[in-house]
Scaffold this motif. Structure first.
Motif, PDB file in Angstrom:
ATOM      1  N   LYS A  38      65.365 -75.319 -15.923  1.00  0.00           N
ATOM      2  CA  LYS A  38      66.228 -74.254 -16.370  1.00  0.00           C
ATOM      3  C   LYS A  38      67.220 -74.400 -15.413  1.00  0.00           C
ATOM      4  O   LYS A  38      66.957 -74.647 -13.926  1.00  0.00           O
ATOM      5  CB  LYS A  38      65.553 -72.978 -16.345  1.00  0.00           C
ATOM      6  CG  LYS A  38      66.455 -71.828 -16.697  1.00  0.00           C
ATOM      7  CD  LYS A  38      65.977 -70.476 -17.025  1.00  0.00           C
ATOM      8  CE  LYS A  38      65.078 -69.900 -15.717  1.00  0.00           C
ATOM      9  NZ  LYS A  38      64.646 -68.529 -16.034  1.00  0.00           N
ATOM     10  N   VAL A  39      68.598 -74.319 -15.862  1.00  0.00           N
ATOM     11  CA  VAL A  39      69.721 -74.558 -15.014  1.00  0.00           C
ATOM     12  C   VAL A  39      69.931 -73.101 -14.091  1.00  0.00           C
ATOM     13  O   VAL A  39      69.806 -71.955 -14.739  1.00  0.00           O
ATOM     14  CB  VAL A  39      71.111 -74.494 -15.784  1.00  0.00           C
ATOM     15  CG1 VAL A  39      72.160 -74.596 -14.821  1.00  0.00           C
ATOM     16  CG2 VAL A  39      71.080 -75.760 -16.386  1.00  0.00           C
ATOM     17  N   GLY A  82      74.297 -82.661 -27.584  1.00  0.00           N
ATOM     18  CA  GLY A  82      74.611 -84.031 -28.249  1.00  0.00           C
ATOM     19  C   GLY A  82      75.042 -85.025 -27.335  1.00  0.00           C
ATOM     20  O   GLY A  82      75.322 -86.198 -27.587  1.00  0.00           O
ATOM     21  N   LYS A  83      75.116 -84.636 -26.093  1.00  0.00           N
ATOM     22  CA  LYS A  83      75.568 -85.582 -24.867  1.00  0.00           C
ATOM     23  C   LYS A  83      74.447 -86.222 -23.911  1.00  0.00           C
ATOM     24  O   LYS A  83      73.713 -85.157 -23.490  1.00  0.00           O
ATOM     25  CB  LYS A  83      76.810 -85.266 -24.004  1.00  0.00           C
ATOM     26  CG  LYS A  83      78.192 -84.808 -25.122  1.00  0.00           C
ATOM     27  CD  LYS A  83      79.082 -84.234 -24.022  1.00  0.00           C
ATOM     28  CE  LYS A  83      80.427 -84.327 -24.895  1.00  0.00           C
ATOM     29  NZ  LYS A  83      81.422 -83.683 -24.231  1.00  0.00           N
ATOM     30  N   THR A  84      74.113 -87.225 -23.636  1.00  0.00           N
ATOM     31  CA  THR A  84      73.070 -87.564 -22.601  1.00  0.00           C
ATOM     32  C   THR A  84      73.745 -87.908 -21.291  1.00  0.00           C
ATOM     33  O   THR A  84      74.834 -88.839 -21.174  1.00  0.00           O
ATOM     34  CB  THR A  84      72.398 -88.746 -23.115  1.00  0.00           C
ATOM     35  OG1 THR A  84      71.812 -88.401 -24.406  1.00  0.00           O
ATOM     36  CG2 THR A  84      71.183 -89.080 -22.060  1.00  0.00           C
ATOM     37  N   GLY A  85      73.451 -87.308 -20.227  1.00  0.00           N
ATOM     38  CA  GLY A  85      73.990 -87.534 -18.972  1.00  0.00           C
ATOM     39  C   GLY A  85      73.089 -87.186 -17.813  1.00  0.00           C
ATOM     40  O   GLY A  85      71.942 -87.116 -18.009  1.00  0.00           O
ATOM     41  N   TRP A  86      73.722 -87.001 -16.471  1.00  0.00           N
ATOM     42  CA  TRP A  86      73.010 -86.699 -15.188  1.00  0.00           C
ATOM     43  C   TRP A  86      73.363 -85.541 -14.692  1.00  0.00           C
ATOM     44  O   TRP A  86      74.562 -84.987 -14.710  1.00  0.00           O
ATOM     45  CB  TRP A  86      73.233 -87.945 -14.344  1.00  0.00           C
ATOM     46  CG  TRP A  86      72.483 -89.088 -14.801  1.00  0.00           C
ATOM     47  CD1 TRP A  86      73.272 -90.105 -15.831  1.00  0.00           C
ATOM     48  CD2 TRP A  86      71.301 -89.576 -14.349  1.00  0.00           C
ATOM     49  NE1 TRP A  86      72.295 -91.282 -15.957  1.00  0.00           N
ATOM     50  CE2 TRP A  86      71.385 -90.822 -15.196  1.00  0.00           C
ATOM     51  CE3 TRP A  86      70.255 -89.291 -13.933  1.00  0.00           C
ATOM     52  CZ2 TRP A  86      70.200 -91.822 -15.064  1.00  0.00           C
ATOM     53  CZ3 TRP A  86      69.056 -90.233 -13.679  1.00  0.00           C
ATOM     54  CH2 TRP A  86      69.036 -91.421 -14.408  1.00  0.00           C
ATOM     55  N   VAL A  87      72.301 -84.802 -13.981  1.00  0.00           N
ATOM     56  CA  VAL A  87      72.669 -83.366 -13.462  1.00  0.00           C
ATOM     57  C   VAL A  87      71.814 -83.492 -12.066  1.00  0.00           C
ATOM     58  O   VAL A  87      71.000 -84.193 -12.035  1.00  0.00           O
ATOM     59  CB  VAL A  87      72.217 -82.296 -14.420  1.00  0.00           C
ATOM     60  CG1 VAL A  87      72.901 -81.901 -15.514  1.00  0.00           C
ATOM     61  CG2 VAL A  87      70.619 -82.279 -14.654  1.00  0.00           C
ATOM     62  N   SER A  88      72.376 -82.762 -11.173  1.00  0.00           N
ATOM     63  CA  SER A  88      71.904 -82.809  -9.659  1.00  0.00           C
ATOM     64  C   SER A  88      70.439 -81.840  -9.999  1.00  0.00           C
ATOM     65  O   SER A  88      70.674 -80.515 -10.443  1.00  0.00           O
ATOM     66  CB  SER A  88      72.616 -82.149  -8.763  1.00  0.00           C
ATOM     67  OG  SER A  88      71.905 -81.970  -7.495  1.00  0.00           O
ATOM     68  N   SER A  89      69.389 -82.369  -9.518  1.00  0.00           N
ATOM     69  CA  SER A  89      68.246 -81.303  -9.538  1.00  0.00           C
ATOM     70  C   SER A  89      68.090 -80.328  -8.603  1.00  0.00           C
ATOM     71  O   SER A  89      67.257 -79.364  -8.792  1.00  0.00           O
ATOM     72  CB  SER A  89      66.781 -82.280  -9.176  1.00  0.00           C
ATOM     73  OG  SER A  89      67.083 -82.901  -7.907  1.00  0.00           O
ATOM     74  N   GLN A  90      69.184 -80.268  -7.723  1.00  0.00           N
ATOM     75  CA  GLN A  90      69.356 -79.122  -6.559  1.00  0.00           C
ATOM     76  C   GLN A  90      69.679 -77.674  -7.397  1.00  0.00           C
ATOM     77  O   GLN A  90      68.954 -76.577  -6.736  1.00  0.00           O
ATOM     78  CB  GLN A  90      70.516 -79.610  -5.693  1.00  0.00           C
ATOM     79  CG  GLN A  90      70.287 -78.653  -4.646  1.00  0.00           C
ATOM     80  CD  GLN A  90      71.909 -78.735  -3.761  1.00  0.00           C
ATOM     81  OE1 GLN A  90      72.315 -79.811  -3.721  1.00  0.00           O
ATOM     82  NE2 GLN A  90      71.864 -78.088  -2.905  1.00  0.00           N
ATOM     83  N   TYR A  91      70.101 -77.938  -8.713  1.00  0.00           N
ATOM     84  CA  TYR A  91      70.588 -76.732  -9.447  1.00  0.00           C
ATOM     85  C   TYR A  91      69.734 -76.477 -10.542  1.00  0.00           C
ATOM     86  O   TYR A  91      70.080 -75.856 -11.405  1.00  0.00           O
ATOM     87  CB  TYR A  91      71.976 -76.900  -9.525  1.00  0.00           C
ATOM     88  CG  TYR A  91      72.607 -77.102  -8.312  1.00  0.00           C
ATOM     89  CD1 TYR A  91      72.822 -76.311  -7.223  1.00  0.00           C
ATOM     90  CD2 TYR A  91      73.240 -78.233  -8.430  1.00  0.00           C
ATOM     91  CE1 TYR A  91      73.343 -76.640  -6.275  1.00  0.00           C
ATOM     92  CE2 TYR A  91      74.170 -78.683  -7.090  1.00  0.00           C
ATOM     93  CZ  TYR A  91      74.160 -77.858  -6.047  1.00  0.00           C
ATOM     94  OH  TYR A  91      74.859 -78.414  -4.946  1.00  0.00           O
ATOM     95  N   LEU A  92      68.183 -77.000 -10.492  1.00  0.00           N
ATOM     96  CA  LEU A  92      67.540 -76.825 -11.523  1.00  0.00           C
ATOM     97  C   LEU A  92      66.071 -76.333 -11.172  1.00  0.00           C
ATOM     98  O   LEU A  92      65.717 -76.552 -10.006  1.00  0.00           O
ATOM     99  CB  LEU A  92      67.126 -78.128 -12.280  1.00  0.00           C
ATOM    100  CG  LEU A  92      68.188 -78.853 -12.754  1.00  0.00           C
ATOM    101  CD1 LEU A  92      67.709 -80.397 -13.479  1.00  0.00           C
ATOM    102  CD2 LEU A  92      68.732 -78.272 -13.936  1.00  0.00           C
ATOM    103  N   SER A  93      65.346 -75.312 -11.829  1.00  0.00           N
ATOM    104  CA  SER A  93      64.179 -74.852 -11.624  1.00  0.00           C
ATOM    105  C   SER A  93      63.165 -75.628 -12.702  1.00  0.00           C
ATOM    106  O   SER A  93      63.558 -75.317 -13.750  1.00  0.00           O
ATOM    107  CB  SER A  93      64.134 -73.321 -11.306  1.00  0.00           C
ATOM    108  OG  SER A  93      64.469 -72.939 -12.705  1.00  0.00           O
TER     109      SER A  93
END
Length: 573
Positions: A38-39, A82-93
């Motif tokens: 979750k963001v 609809g888009k595949t990409g990358w996010v920083s895990s620092q801001y996910l729980s």
């Protein structure tokens, strides 16, 4: 020859065995749980690659659930919209949901009338029909502020903003011990009290509690607790540890009514529509909530711009963050030339030269300051004997357009109140056509409601009428438009002059595509008895425009520019 064939066949069998053992290894699964993320940031950037130097694909709203595809270092690959990409895990729980230990079903109930149910999760999709208020449906899927439901008549998508969720879980689940009967001690400056256990844009803020107040917990729902915040009124507050402490014993002794409001309890005090209206509303006068540095964008103004401190004081810091050292202080009446902006999804900072050879950063995230293109030293005074009617589009049973979980009616009300505040500080008399959650008329007939709005201008003997709206179309459409009626209105020339003055002032501040000043016979423009214009500030259906429309700082700056444009119009009359 025979020996050679036997040897060759033996080698073949060995290779086959090795290959089969590789491909047919046992598959290990986690049958007891499924894991998603979750963001936690206000808005998180989805990038093309696992680095801040790669291209931005889109912004992901807070609390969005994402499923991990793969990972690399501190980055996680996900799919969103609809888009595949990358996010920083620092801001996910990490969110773990037990599987096969409990049967959970979700239902929704519509909380507005005439709600469109669409073929897809966006306003650009075809409407299958309209749902009456109170219609119930079973949840089939959720996506980007939309929910797919099945009713007795339709199966389609509706905006989450206009439905109330209910979950039913079997007895196999376990729940944490209740905090009902315990005490909640407030540890921040101000914490919103809400009508329901939710921070969504459709949940009314009915009061506020202050640091040091303590209340007995009456009910509990997730991370929300119900309290009696005055001698006669109850409401819900967030019980997150960042805002207060729960204890079994009373922390303080208080008078019978420690939270008597500073204003009339029936007065509209909320000007923020934003869902992610993070609690608290105003933790400190100038400290915005820091958002991930991965999401900051640095820009320099194309024209000379000024930041003006209009009330209180603001710290000048060594970097665009509350973590920066305090270098100096800016007080009411001070103003500085803007050197550059550091813009986050939910707040903004401005770099200035605060002394000879000394630079620093000032928060532009509160109503203490505003941005203007006019030199404050030569800014002309307002024409204080003029009356203005500001109309917040839609309202009541008509939420207007929607996008990303936000609705037009809430946003137009926020912009209207901010514009009103700026105009009144300039000396104008300002009237509005509706309240926060109401329309102008009690009638659900749109024509009657629109006539009610223009009648306000007539009854108040106003000099001009300005209606504020947000646009909606395809996901790629964006920009600002300003309309006036070339026929029907008794003052077409003045309406055009007003439209040009206001558009040229607020369009650069909005910072989106300039779609220009146009003519249209909108009811409020055509039927108004005074010069009248309608603003389409931006497209709520476009993620770039929407990120600006929901940002409190950007709202304040655009509203200030709308007020300045109105002032410029009166200066030429």
């Amino acid at each position: 020859m025979k020996t050679k064939l036997v040897k060759t066949f033996s080698i073949f069998l060995l290779c086959t065995t090795l290959i089969c053992s590789y491909f047919y290894q046992p598959i290990h699964t986690e049958a007891s749980s499924s894991i998603s993320y979750k963001v936690t940031a206000s808005q998180l950037t989805l990038r093309e690659g696992p680095s801040t130097s790669t291209k931005k694909l889109t912004l992901i709203p807070k609390s969005t659930k994402l499923t991990k595809i793969s990972s690399k270092g501190s980055w996680i690959k996900v799919k969103y919209s609809g888009k595949t990409g990358w996010v920083s895990s620092q801001y996910l729980s990490k969110v773990t949901t037990n599987v096969n230990t409990a049967a959970t079903s979700k239902t929704v109930t519509t909380n507005v009338s005439n709600l469109n149910i669409r073929t897809g999760a966006a306003v650009s999709y075809k409407s299958l029909g309209k749902l009456a208020k109170g219609t119930k449906g079973t949840v089939l899927d959720e996506k980007s502020g939309w929910v797919k439901i099945k009713t007795s008549k339709y199966t389609g998508w509706v905006s989450k903003s206009y439905v109330t969720f209910k979950s039913t879980t079997s007895s196999n689940t376990t729940t944490s011990a209740s905090n009902v009967g315990k005490y909640y001690y407030i540890t921040i400056a101000n914490l919103n009290v809400r009508e329901k256990a939710s921070s969504s844009a459709t949940t009314a803020i009915i009061g506020a509690v202050r640091k040091g107040n303590e209340f007995k917990i009456l009910k509990e729902s997730g991370t929300w607790v119900q309290i009696q915040y005055t001698t006669t009124k109850k409401g819900w507050v967030s019980s997150k540890s960042a805002y207060g402490k729960i204890s079994s014993k009373k922390h303080t002794s208080q008078t019978s009514n420690p939270n008597k409001p500073d204003v009339d309890e029936d007065e509209d005090t909320d000007v923020e529509p934003t869902p992610d209206p993070s609690e608290p509303e105003n933790p400190t006068p100038e400290e915005p909530t820091d958002t991930p540095e991965d999401n900051v964008v640095y820009t320099r103004p194309s024209k000379t711009e000024y930041i003006v401190i209009q009330s209180g004081f603001l710290n000048i810091r060594s970097k665009p963050s509350t973590k920066g050292d305090i270098l100096s202080e800016a007080s009411a009446g001070d103003y500085y030339t803007v050197l550059q902006y550091a813009t986050y999804p939910s707040n903004e900072w401005v770099e200035v030269m605060y002394a000879t050879g000394k630079k620093g950063w000032i928060s532009n995230n509160t109503s203490n300051s505003y941005i203007t293109l006019s030199n404050p030293a030569t800014n002309p005074p307002a024409v204080s004997n003029k009356k203005i009617v500001l109309d917040a589009g839609h309202g009541g049973s008509d939420p207007g357009s929607g996008g990303g979980g936000y609705n037009e009616a809430a946003l137009t009300y926020a912009f209207t109140l901010k514009t009103k505040s700026h105009l009144e500080s300039m000396g104008y008399t300002v009237y509005t056509t509706r309240g926060q959650f109401s329309a102008c008329s009690s009638s659900t007939n749109k024509t009657i409601d629109l006539q009610c709005r223009v009648d306000v201008a007539k009854s108040k003997k106003a000099d001009i009428f300005v209606s504020i709206h947000m646009n909606s179309a395809s996901a790629t459409a964006k920009g600002t438009e300003t309309y006036y009626a070339a026929s029907g209105n008794p003052y077409p020339t003045r309406s055009r002059q007003l439209a040009n003055a206001v558009h040229s002032a607020y369009q650069p501040t909005m910072g989106s595509t300039n779609r220009g000043v146009k003519t249209n016979v909108f009811y409020v423009n055509r039927m108004a008895s005074v010069p009248s214009i309608l603003l389409e500030v931006g497209f709520i259906s476009n993620v770039e425009d929407r990120s600006k429309l929901i940002n409190a700082t950007h709202q304040n700056n655009v509203s200030r520019s709308i007020a300045q444009g109105i002032n410029n119009y009166f200066q030429t009359q």
